[in-house]
Motif scaffolding. Structure first.
Motif, PDB file in Angstrom:
ATOM      1  N   SER A 155     -14.162   1.283   4.300  1.00 21.67           N
ATOM      2  CA  SER A 155     -13.085   0.757   3.469  1.00 21.67           C
ATOM      3  C   SER A 155     -13.645  -0.153   2.382  1.00 21.67           C
ATOM      4  O   SER A 155     -14.614  -0.881   2.615  1.00 21.67           O
ATOM      5  CB  SER A 155     -12.079  -0.020   4.319  1.00 21.67           C
TER       6      SER A 155
ATOM      7  N   THR B  68     -17.122  -3.813   0.597  1.00 21.56           N
ATOM      8  CA  THR B  68     -16.772  -3.049   1.794  1.00 21.56           C
ATOM      9  C   THR B  68     -16.442  -3.989   2.950  1.00 21.56           C
ATOM     10  O   THR B  68     -16.709  -5.192   2.889  1.00 21.56           O
ATOM     11  CB  THR B  68     -17.931  -2.129   2.225  1.00 21.56           C
ATOM     12  N   SER B  69     -15.902  -3.426   4.013  1.00 23.02           N
ATOM     13  CA  SER B  69     -15.559  -4.223   5.191  1.00 23.02           C
ATOM     14  C   SER B  69     -16.793  -4.738   5.917  1.00 23.02           C
ATOM     15  O   SER B  69     -16.693  -5.600   6.788  1.00 23.02           O
ATOM     16  CB  SER B  69     -14.704  -3.402   6.158  1.00 23.02           C
TER      17      SER B  69
ATOM     18  N   SER C 254     -11.353   4.707   2.085  1.00 26.14           N
ATOM     19  CA  SER C 254     -10.127   3.999   1.730  1.00 26.14           C
ATOM     20  C   SER C 254     -10.449   2.924   0.699  1.00 26.14           C
ATOM     21  O   SER C 254     -11.346   2.107   0.919  1.00 26.14           O
ATOM     22  CB  SER C 254      -9.492   3.364   2.975  1.00 26.14           C
TER      23      SER C 254
ATOM     24  N   CYS D 112      -8.720  -0.125  -1.317  1.00 26.51           N
ATOM     25  CA  CYS D 112      -7.547  -1.002  -1.319  1.00 26.51           C
ATOM     26  C   CYS D 112      -7.638  -1.993  -2.464  1.00 26.51           C
ATOM     27  O   CYS D 112      -8.675  -2.629  -2.670  1.00 26.51           O
ATOM     28  CB  CYS D 112      -7.446  -1.766  -0.005  1.00 26.51           C
TER      29      CYS D 112
ATOM     30  N   LYS E 130      -6.688   4.205   9.083  1.00 28.15           N
ATOM     31  CA  LYS E 130      -7.893   3.689   8.417  1.00 28.15           C
ATOM     32  C   LYS E 130      -7.797   2.179   8.229  1.00 28.15           C
ATOM     33  O   LYS E 130      -8.781   1.452   8.438  1.00 28.15           O
ATOM     34  CB  LYS E 130      -8.089   4.380   7.071  1.00 28.15           C
ATOM     35  N   LEU E 131      -6.625   1.698   7.835  1.00 24.92           N
ATOM     36  CA  LEU E 131      -6.454   0.258   7.623  1.00 24.92           C
ATOM     37  C   LEU E 131      -6.612  -0.512   8.932  1.00 24.92           C
ATOM     38  O   LEU E 131      -7.141  -1.629   8.955  1.00 24.92           O
ATOM     39  CB  LEU E 131      -5.086  -0.032   7.014  1.00 24.92           C
TER      40      LEU E 131
ATOM     41  N   PRO F  19      -6.109  -5.887   6.036  1.00 27.04           N
ATOM     42  CA  PRO F  19      -7.426  -5.266   5.857  1.00 27.04           C
ATOM     43  C   PRO F  19      -8.524  -6.306   5.598  1.00 27.04           C
ATOM     44  O   PRO F  19      -8.410  -7.126   4.683  1.00 27.04           O
ATOM     45  CB  PRO F  19      -7.225  -4.358   4.641  1.00 27.04           C
TER      46      PRO F  19
END
Length: 276
Positions: free
Chosen positions: A48, A74-75, A118, A120, A228-229, A238
């Motif tokens: 993500s 990114t996460s 994903s 966001c 995905k979230l 997120p």
């Protein structure tokens, strides 16, 4: 003074709350319940990316020092790309800085396409493009076509405004239940592309978020997005967007440091940074 304010609030709270919970309140809640789809998102392993921007400014005797930046992260806290701009000009209106920030976000979104599962972007596309020129808005929409827009708060009354709602739609969805799920997608009043809004809760007993999706908002697509979230969500939000906000935020202290570099910190008559 504050003591009297608090005492007054305690004394009049029922009267003031009743202004929201009037005769339409339970009708709107019933309508919101009928549009709510219970669903427990199944965390889907994915990459993500969160995109956010920030701006700040400070006046100096007829001049303005400003900074605008944006970041895609990114996460896992890996920065994919970033953009920034700083200058000293005669005027730096807030709407121009907001427009510049959105343009940066769109550029980062385009660069991130194909690099994550994903993408966001923080905030609402509809509200942020309301004052944009048509050609600029069209270009931003084109670059952000693969993104979803997520808001923690919202004043949108698209769904219950005709029922006489006094609060935003998100308020009523937050009161119907505390379980995870999402609302039936509703197409927004957006002339640049098909754009749908949904309200969702990624985990039980977490806050409602508002999501805007372009083009395809089928129930299956919504569930896929929520899965995905959920994978990298923290407290129902997120994590990539939390990181993006933290990374790009321009504080008053940052403006102080930049002003010092330009030798403006001790200018006679300089005012504190505008907190807007």
């Amino acid at each position: 003074m504050l003591k009297e304010v608090f005492l007054g609030a305690l004394r009049d709270k029922d009267v003031k709350i009743s202004k929201i919970k009037d005769s339409n309140f339970h009708k709107i809640l019933a309508e919101a319940s009928s549009r709510w789809i219970s669903y427990e998102p199944v965390p889907e392993i994915c990459e993500s990316v969160g995109i956010d921007s920030s701006w700040n400014r400070r006046p100096f005797q007829g001049l303005q020092l400003y900074v605008v930046d944006a970041v895609a992260v990114t996460s896992t806290n890996r920065i994919l790309s970033m953009e920034w701009e700083e200058d000293i000009v005669s005027t730096a209106r807030s709407e121009l800085l907001e427009s510049r920030a959105m343009t940066m976000e769109a550029s980062l979104a385009q660069n991130s396409t194909g690099k994550a599962d994903s993408i966001c972007i923080d905030g609402s596309l509809v509200s942020r493009l309301m004052k944009s020129r048509p050609e600029a808005a069209t270009e931003i929409v084109k670059k952000c076509g693969a993104c979803i827009f997520i808001s923690k708060t919202s004043e949108s009354r698209l769904q219950f405004g005709q029922m006489g709602s006094k609060a935003g739609d998100i308020y009523y969805y937050g009161h119907i239940c505390k379980n995870s799920g999402f609302s039936v997608p509703v197409e927004t009043r957006f002339c640049h592309a098909p754009l749908f809004e949904i309200y969702a809760r990624l985990r039980d007993h977490t806050p409602i978020i508002r999501i805007e999706i372009m083009n395809n908002a089928s129930e299956q697509e919504v569930k896929s997005i929520l899965n995905k979230l959920r994978y990298h969500s923290i407290a129902g939000y997120p994590y990539c967007l939390k990181l993006a906000h933290k990374t790009c935020k321009i504080t008053n202290e940052d403006i102080d440091r930049l002003a010092s570099i330009y030798g403006l910190q001790n200018e006679q008559g300089a005012r504190d940074a505008l907190n807007e």
